[in-house]
Write an enzyme that holds these catalytic residues in place. Structure first.
Site, short mmCIF file in Angstrom:
data_model
loop_
_atom_site.label_atom_id
_atom_site.label_comp_id
_atom_site.label_asym_id
_atom_site.label_seq_id
_atom_site.Cartn_x
_atom_site.Cartn_y
_atom_site.Cartn_z
CG ASN A 9 -0.14 -14.94 23.38
OD1 ASN A 9 -0.03 -14.41 24.65
ND2 ASN A 9 0.21 -14.14 22.53
CG ASN A 11 0.85 -24.43 21.35
OD1 ASN A 11 0.61 -25.39 21.84
ND2 ASN A 11 0.10 -24.05 19.99
CB ILE A 12 6.24 -23.45 25.20
CG1 ILE A 12 5.41 -22.59 26.18
CG2 ILE A 12 7.72 -23.37 25.31
CD1 ILE A 12 5.69 -23.13 27.66
CB VAL A 13 7.97 -23.87 19.62
CG1 VAL A 13 8.68 -24.89 18.66
CG2 VAL A 13 6.79 -23.78 19.07
N GLY A 107 7.54 -7.33 19.52
CA GLY A 107 7.39 -8.65 20.31
C GLY A 107 8.94 -9.60 20.07
CG ASP A 109 6.56 -13.25 18.62
OD1 ASP A 109 6.65 -12.06 19.04
OD2 ASP A 109 5.55 -13.36 18.22
CG ASP A 129 4.99 -16.06 13.85
OD1 ASP A 129 4.15 -17.09 13.92
OD2 ASP A 129 5.91 -15.78 14.65
#
Length: 256
Positions: A9, A11-13, A107, A109, A129
């Protein structure tokens, strides 16, 4: 090299993984207004920064909790590398036994984190997490995903606190010196940071009471490295957990 993309939501890693080795990890701000061309430039820039070429990317895999960004990132990767990225979701084999009321609501993730944890640790497991939200997931003795909890992340709590209280200042998320703050800043740090650590300790204790046995606890996420040292419970911190899980899922699905 496998390009791993975890769209959260906030950041993009982006990760680069070869065999079992993490070659790099980088963060982008999640922005639903960006076009695929803009994300294409972002990914190309990160590859350049870490000394890799687009030709080095043999494949890609994406986990996303932001549907608006998923399509843009898929298109960006296709434009940049010519490869179609795998997406964690229906149709992708995970091998994870999800035993909740509606498995489709799990989810991406959380699925990836569970897959990665089970490859390196023996069940039962509790996974923490800490990102925009703090999620705690439970894998029972058989390795089945049986549920967990979701709470506001530390930064959400901080933003809400400072936005809705006119006299409270903004602050950095530093570790508090003591539980009993002697000034406004220290009181806020204690409540936010130590409060998050106590919440995690307390939830783990209650979850293990419900399970009836102890677990191994693993934590990941951008905020975790600041909060986990304050927890009283022994917790293994693995900052690369999601990248490892994505790479493992890519290899298993391509092999299949």
């Amino acid at each position: 090299m496998i390009l791993t993309v975890d769209i959260g939501n906030s950041n993009i890693v982006l990760g680069g993984v070869r065999e079992e080795k993490i070659l790099f990890e980088a963060r982008l701000r999640t922005d639903a207004t960006k076009t695929s061309d803009e994300y294409c430039i972002d990914v190309k820039t990160i590859l350049d920064v870490y000394g890799f070429r687009t030709a080095d990317v043999e494949g890609a895999i994406i986990a996303s909790v932001v549907p608006q960004v998923l399509n843009s990132m898929q298109t960006a990767i296709k434009k940049l590398t010519g490869k179609t990225a795998l997406v964690v979701g229906p149709g992708l084999k995970t091998g994870l036994n999800i035993q909740i009321e509606n498995p489709a609501q799990t989810g991406a993730d959380l699925v990836v984190g569970a897959v990665a944890a089970l490859r390196s640790h023996k069940a039962p497991l509790i996974l923490v997490d800490m990102g925009t939200a703090t999620t705690i997931s439970v894998l029972d003795k058989t390795g089945a995903f049986i549920g967990g909890c979701i709470s506001p992340g530390v930064k959400i709590s901080m933003d809400a606190l400072t936005a809705r209280t006119a006299l409270l200042p903004g602050l950095q998320l530093d570790q508090p010196k003591k539980a009993i703050g002697r000034n406004t800043i220290d009181c806020m740090r204690s409540g936010l940071m130590l409060g998050a650590a106590c919440m995690i300790d307390g939830m783990i204790e209650r979850m293990e009471e419900e399970l009836g046995y102890k677990t191994t606890v693993i934590a990941t996420g951008g905020i975790a490295k600041f909060v986990i040292p304050m927890c009283r419970r022994a917790i293994i911190y693995d900052k690369d957990l999601i990248s490892k899980g994505l790479a493992a899922l890519y290899r298993e699905n391509r092999r299949g």
